[in-house]
Design a protein around this motif. Structure first.
Motif, PDB file in Angstrom:
ATOM      1  N   SER A  22      67.841 -59.844  36.902  1.00 27.60           N
ATOM      2  CA  SER A  22      67.410 -60.405  38.181  1.00 27.60           C
ATOM      3  C   SER A  22      68.618 -60.937  38.951  1.00 27.60           C
ATOM      4  O   SER A  22      68.776 -60.699  40.157  1.00 27.60           O
ATOM      5  N   ALA A  23      69.479 -61.652  38.229  1.00 28.46           N
ATOM      6  CA  ALA A  23      70.602 -62.294  38.910  1.00 28.46           C
ATOM      7  C   ALA A  23      71.606 -61.276  39.450  1.00 28.46           C
ATOM      8  O   ALA A  23      71.972 -61.305  40.628  1.00 28.46           O
ATOM      9  N   GLY A  25      72.981 -58.256  41.103  1.00 30.16           N
ATOM     10  CA  GLY A  25      72.437 -57.260  42.025  1.00 30.16           C
ATOM     11  C   GLY A  25      73.282 -57.244  43.273  1.00 30.16           C
ATOM     12  O   GLY A  25      74.492 -57.484  43.233  1.00 30.16           O
ATOM     13  N   LEU A  26      72.614 -57.011  44.394  1.00 27.65           N
ATOM     14  CA  LEU A  26      73.355 -56.946  45.652  1.00 27.65           C
ATOM     15  C   LEU A  26      74.047 -58.267  45.956  1.00 27.65           C
ATOM     16  O   LEU A  26      75.052 -58.305  46.645  1.00 27.65           O
ATOM     17  N   GLY A  27      73.484 -59.366  45.418  1.00 26.04           N
ATOM     18  CA  GLY A  27      74.072 -60.679  45.672  1.00 26.04           C
ATOM     19  C   GLY A  27      75.523 -60.754  45.221  1.00 26.04           C
ATOM     20  O   GLY A  27      76.371 -61.313  45.915  1.00 26.04           O
ATOM     21  N   ILE A  99      62.934 -62.811  51.248  1.00 25.12           N
ATOM     22  CA  ILE A  99      63.946 -61.948  50.623  1.00 25.12           C
ATOM     23  C   ILE A  99      63.481 -60.495  50.690  1.00 25.12           C
ATOM     24  O   ILE A  99      64.258 -59.587  50.973  1.00 25.12           O
ATOM     25  N   TYR A 103      66.042 -57.457  51.612  1.00 23.79           N
ATOM     26  CA  TYR A 103      66.781 -56.991  50.428  1.00 23.79           C
ATOM     27  C   TYR A 103      66.517 -55.496  50.170  1.00 23.79           C
ATOM     28  O   TYR A 103      67.425 -54.740  49.838  1.00 23.79           O
ATOM     29  N   PHE A 223      71.540 -67.772  45.546  1.00 23.38           N
ATOM     30  CA  PHE A 223      71.113 -66.383  45.762  1.00 23.38           C
ATOM     31  C   PHE A 223      71.507 -65.508  44.578  1.00 23.38           C
ATOM     32  O   PHE A 223      70.700 -64.772  44.028  1.00 23.38           O
ATOM     33  N   SER A 224      72.775 -65.641  44.152  1.00 21.07           N
ATOM     34  CA  SER A 224      73.239 -64.714  43.120  1.00 21.07           C
ATOM     35  C   SER A 224      72.631 -65.037  41.752  1.00 21.07           C
ATOM     36  O   SER A 224      72.535 -64.161  40.910  1.00 21.07           O
ATOM     37  N   SER A 226      69.525 -66.131  41.446  1.00 21.79           N
ATOM     38  CA  SER A 226      68.064 -66.057  41.654  1.00 21.79           C
ATOM     39  C   SER A 226      67.379 -67.393  41.407  1.00 21.79           C
ATOM     40  O   SER A 226      66.307 -67.443  40.816  1.00 21.79           O
ATOM     41  N   MET A 229      63.898 -70.589  44.158  1.00 20.81           N
ATOM     42  CA  MET A 229      62.680 -70.054  44.761  1.00 20.81           C
ATOM     43  C   MET A 229      61.677 -69.528  43.725  1.00 20.81           C
ATOM     44  O   MET A 229      60.950 -68.580  44.001  1.00 20.81           O
ATOM     45  N   CYS A 231      61.782 -67.876  41.060  1.00 15.37           N
ATOM     46  CA  CYS A 231      61.920 -66.618  40.335  1.00 15.37           C
ATOM     47  C   CYS A 231      62.129 -66.877  38.840  1.00 15.37           C
ATOM     48  O   CYS A 231      61.491 -66.250  37.984  1.00 15.37           O
ATOM     49  N   SER A 317      66.702 -56.518  40.362  1.00 15.25           N
ATOM     50  CA  SER A 317      66.523 -57.735  41.162  1.00 15.25           C
ATOM     51  C   SER A 317      65.257 -57.652  42.019  1.00 15.25           C
ATOM     52  O   SER A 317      64.516 -58.635  42.111  1.00 15.25           O
ATOM     53  N   SER A 320      62.291 -58.574  40.193  1.00 18.86           N
ATOM     54  CA  SER A 320      62.081 -59.988  39.886  1.00 18.86           C
ATOM     55  C   SER A 320      61.431 -60.748  41.032  1.00 18.86           C
ATOM     56  O   SER A 320      60.572 -61.586  40.810  1.00 18.86           O
ATOM     57  N   PHE A 321      61.829 -60.461  42.298  1.00 18.10           N
ATOM     58  CA  PHE A 321      61.121 -61.231  43.340  1.00 18.10           C
ATOM     59  C   PHE A 321      59.771 -60.621  43.671  1.00 18.10           C
ATOM     60  O   PHE A 321      58.861 -61.299  44.133  1.00 18.10           O
ATOM     61  N   MET A 385      66.362 -71.808  49.898  1.00 20.60           N
ATOM     62  CA  MET A 385      66.905 -72.005  48.549  1.00 20.60           C
ATOM     63  C   MET A 385      67.554 -73.371  48.382  1.00 20.60           C
ATOM     64  O   MET A 385      67.444 -73.996  47.326  1.00 20.60           O
TER      65      MET A 385
END
Ligand code: PFF
Length: 446
Positions: A22-23, A25-27, A99, A103, A223-224, A226, A229, A231, A317, A320-321, A385
């Protein structure tokens, strides 16, 4: 409440893998380099590192504790511990929705780059990579790839979280590390790379400790990782009771940091070598990375492998959301997993379309040049967040008794939990005060 979601992840390693899935990813690969590029490079890296430890890990532990104790979705979890606090769960659900509104679009860019690397068109086009990115941004293909990404996420979620994610993460994560290391070595030989290292590794301390940099770095840490929020509340609801939450959170944070640092070591030398600007913004990796591949032997093949991995990292990721929302609908409205998944996917697509309208010059509301894409990104990482993280600290370390966190972090006394006092007092005092101070300072109130 339906029992359908109350499956659990396999063992100790699985908890780390899914949470890291989850953590990471694009972040870390897309957002971190562009944030660092816009906020002083090395200065941002330094503050971000500190924020991961001072803000990210304590909040993650609080979320883990709520999730594993209650075994419920974010809203149900907070509500069952204290009814009035259910709004904190709703904040998380709102964050997951926001998100989703952008995302998937960025994940779709990665999918497009994977396909155009595969067909070779990315490298055979006479247009510059910057021009290619701009023309893709104004094309219907974005809607298509966004849709495909939501569909992929949907199909995995509908089968339940425990299948698929664990397996995908086990293969994807080591592969991602390996390709990033190969790319980092490759860029070291590009002419002019040293300026990139200087930008990314030699901090200007005056720039580092400004309210703006710290504010953005806290947002990036949330954000990075997760967190902030719900998650990690949702994911920890599938953890086993003998998982060591403290070591899980440290492992997740370290893996995420490693990916972000590697991404920086790849991007910035390449940016300077190609004569691009580090403050390019959201398009940064999409115009820089092809520059690295283009002169390598088998350019398209490397590029395909990289974008496949980026796509997979994004997928673990998005799952996960999506699951934050799916578990919420499923448990709070007592509907089937299938129905909950459908509602979530449809809502996500609707929000993405709202973000994409702007791309096609359709203005539904007069937002004075700001797109929904930017609004969703800004409000999640810079408002929802921060507030979610702040109130998670207040909930876990002020509203609940110290025994609550102690029980979860020591597995009811089965482990010694030597780090507990330090983590607990950080969560109780340092993290919330820092967030409040920086938030107010940034608003110009202090
Ligand atoms: N941590 C993910 C990334 O860095 O790409 C993004 C994310 C996933 C944020 C899930 C929040 C979340 F709940």
């Amino acid at each position: 409440m339906s029992n359908e979601t109350r499956a659990s992840f396999g063992g100790k390693l699985s908890a780390i893998l899914v949470a890291a899935g989850s953590a990471i990813g694009l972040g870390s690969i897309w957002r971190f380099p562009y944030m660092a590029g816009e906020h002083g490079g090395a200065a941002f890296l330094l503050v971000y590192l500190l924020c991961v430890f001072v803000v990210g890990i304590p909040v993650m532990l609080a979320e883990f504790s709520v999730g594993r104790r209650t075994k419920m979705n974010a809203v149900g979890g907070y509500r069952s511990l204290s009814k009035p606090w259910r709004w904190l769960g709703y904040c998380g659900v709102l964050g997951a929705l926001f998100i989703s509104g952008y995302y998937y679009i960025v994940a779709g860019w990665s999918l497009e780059y994977m396909v155009s690397s595969f067909t070779g068109s990315l490298y055979s086009s006479p247009d510059s990579f910057t021009d290619q990115f701009s023309s893709f941004q104004a094309s219907w293909r974005q809607v298509f790839y966004t849709f495909i990404f939501i569909l992929l996420t949907h199909l995995i979620i509908i089968r339940g979280v425990e299948k698929g994610i664990e397996k995908a993460s086990k293969v994807m994560m080591p592969a991602l590390f390996i390709i990033l290391i190969i790319m980092a070595i490759r860029v070291a030989f590009m002419p002019g790379a040293s300026e990139g290292y200087r930008f990314f590794l030699e901090p200007d301390f005056r720039e580092a400790f400004t309210a703006k940099t710290i504010f953005m770095a806290i947002g990036q840490a949330f954000f990075s990782l997760s967190v902030g929020m719900g998650c990690m509340v949702t994911y920890a609801s599938y953890f086993k009771k003998d998982n060591n939450l403290t070591s899980t959170s440290f492992s997740v944070a370290l893996l995420t940091l490693l990916v972000a640092v590697l991404a920086g070591l790849v991007i910035f030398p390449a940016v300077f070598s190609a004569g691009l600007q580090p403050s390019e913004g959201a398009s940064l990796i999409f115009v820089t990375l092809p520059e690295i591949f283009k002169d390598m032997p088998f350019a398209s093949a490397w590029s395909v492998v990289f974008f496949v991995l980026l796509t997979m990292a994004s997928l673990t990721s998005t799952i996960s959301f999506h699951e934050v929302l799916t578990a919420y609908f499923l448990e709070e409205y007592n509907i089937s997993r299938k129905a909950a998944t459908r509602i979530t996917s449809a809502l996500s697509m609707a929000l993405c379309l709202l973000s994409l309208l702007w791309v096609f010059d359709i203005n539904v509301l007069d937002l004075q040049g700001v797109s929904f894409f930017e609004i969703f990104d800004y409000t999640t990482a810079n408002i929802l967040m921060h507030l979610g993280g702040l109130f998670t600290c207040i909930f876990a370390a002020w509203k609940m008794k110290p025994q609550f966190m102690r029980d979860e972090l020591t597995n009811y006394g089965q482990m010694r939990g030597r780090a507990f006092p330090l983590l607990y007092y950080t969560l109780r005092y340092v993290t919330p005060l820092l967030i409040i101070y920086i938030f107010l300072k940034n608003l110009g109130i202090l």
